[in-house]
Structures are given as structure tokens and as C-alpha cells.
Design a protein around this motif. Sequence first.
Motif, PDB file in Angstrom:
ATOM      1  N   ILE A  61      -8.803  34.405  22.367  1.00  0.00           N
ATOM      2  CA  ILE A  61      -9.773  35.001  22.793  1.00  0.00           C
ATOM      3  C   ILE A  61     -11.027  34.663  24.530  1.00  0.00           C
ATOM      4  N   ILE A  62     -10.221  35.599  25.083  1.00  0.00           N
ATOM      5  CA  ILE A  62     -11.299  35.352  26.023  1.00  0.00           C
ATOM      6  C   ILE A  62     -12.357  36.333  26.080  1.00  0.00           C
ATOM      7  N   LEU A  87     -15.632  32.942  27.860  1.00  0.00           N
ATOM      8  CA  LEU A  87     -15.930  32.034  27.130  1.00  0.00           C
ATOM      9  C   LEU A  87     -15.172  32.119  25.900  1.00  0.00           C
ATOM     10  N   ILE A  88     -14.127  31.049  26.026  1.00  0.00           N
ATOM     11  CA  ILE A  88     -12.443  30.959  25.296  1.00  0.00           C
ATOM     12  C   ILE A  88     -12.977  30.983  23.742  1.00  0.00           C
ATOM     13  N   GLU A  89     -12.340  31.784  23.069  1.00  0.00           N
ATOM     14  CA  GLU A  89     -12.698  31.363  21.571  1.00  0.00           C
ATOM     15  C   GLU A  89     -11.219  30.873  20.943  1.00  0.00           C
ATOM     16  N   LEU A  90     -10.990  29.459  20.834  1.00  0.00           N
ATOM     17  CA  LEU A  90      -9.479  29.026  20.769  1.00  0.00           C
ATOM     18  C   LEU A  90      -8.972  28.801  18.781  1.00  0.00           C
ATOM     19  N   VAL A 150     -17.247  29.242  36.452  1.00  0.00           N
ATOM     20  CA  VAL A 150     -16.506  31.468  35.934  1.00  0.00           C
ATOM     21  C   VAL A 150     -14.646  30.761  37.194  1.00  0.00           C
ATOM     22  N   GLU A 151     -16.013  30.173  38.244  1.00  0.00           N
ATOM     23  CA  GLU A 151     -14.137  30.006  39.134  1.00  0.00           C
ATOM     24  C   GLU A 151     -13.668  28.851  38.610  1.00  0.00           C
ATOM     25  N   LEU A 198      -8.218  26.919  36.286  1.00  0.00           N
ATOM     26  CA  LEU A 198      -6.979  26.748  34.135  1.00  0.00           C
ATOM     27  C   LEU A 198      -6.351  27.464  33.198  1.00  0.00           C
ATOM     28  N   LYS A 199      -6.818  29.024  33.967  1.00  0.00           N
ATOM     29  CA  LYS A 199      -6.255  29.835  33.520  1.00  0.00           C
ATOM     30  C   LYS A 199      -4.637  29.945  34.490  1.00  0.00           C
TER      31      LYS A 199
END
Length: 152
Positions: free
Chosen positions: A58-59, A64-67, A93-94, A99-100
Motif C-alpha cells: 500500500i502506497i 510511505l510504502i507498507e510492504l 518523493v522524487e 523506483l516506481k
Amino acid sequence: MSPQLETRYVFTITVRIGEVTSAGEIGTGVRRIIPIIGGEVKGEINGKVCAFGADFQIIRPNELIELEAKYAFETDDGAVVYVENKGLRFGPVELLQKLKRGEPVDPKLIYFRTVPRFETGAEKYRWLMQNLFIASAARHPDQVVIDVHQVL
């Protein structure tokens, strides 16, 4: 005197990943699913990552990314070890947007830590279920490299 935490490096899991699938905005962030298509384990334990499983992410709006990854690996001597790995990835953020898009980013610039848990019926590797582990990880365009440390 308070007890001191120590860790020791155990092994590295290199997970090859497939194309990202997005379920879109779910109200608390963007749900992404990234298939695990193979890889290897090297260190105190050696083996191959099985070509199934996925990382469910979940981004959050602040990037913040929860994996939460669920997969398995088979050791060189034939034991199967199931892995549940939960963690956080965060940074500028950049850089997270790069990465995305699958662009390379220096892993030192991204906070990426996980807490792997292991399950196996193999007696030789039962110690994996009797200890806590933490890991530092790095996301690359086609793989994730996870350095696993046992908490002593």
C-alpha cells in the motif's frame, strides 16, 4: 545496565520480481501487487526462491510504502521455508517515484527495513522459527535484495 540488542548477518535473499499490478486507490492509499518470480538465497543458508508468491503493497499519500511479501524458498538440501516479510520503504518523493517507474536509485538514499518470519517443517532449519530477524533491503528495477540479520 540495560540489555543491548545485537544482530548477526545470516543470509541474503535476492528476489526477482515481475510486472506491477495496481488495484488502484483503495481509500487509504494505492494497492499494488508485485509477483515474485524466482531468486536465490546465499549465506549461512543457500537455495532458490520459488517462482510463486507476491509482495502486497500500500502506497500511502505521503509515499510511505507498507510492504507484505509472502513467498518461499527451497534450500540446497531440499527443505522448503515459507517467508512472510513485512516492512516499510520511505525516502524523498522524487526518488520513490523513480523506483516506481523502474529507474535505478542509490539504495543508501531510501529507508527500506523489514521483519521476516519463517516457517518450515525441516528440523535442521527450525531455528528460523525460534528467533527474531530484521532485514535491510534495496529495491532495484527487476529485483529486491534483502540482507537478513538474526536478533541475538
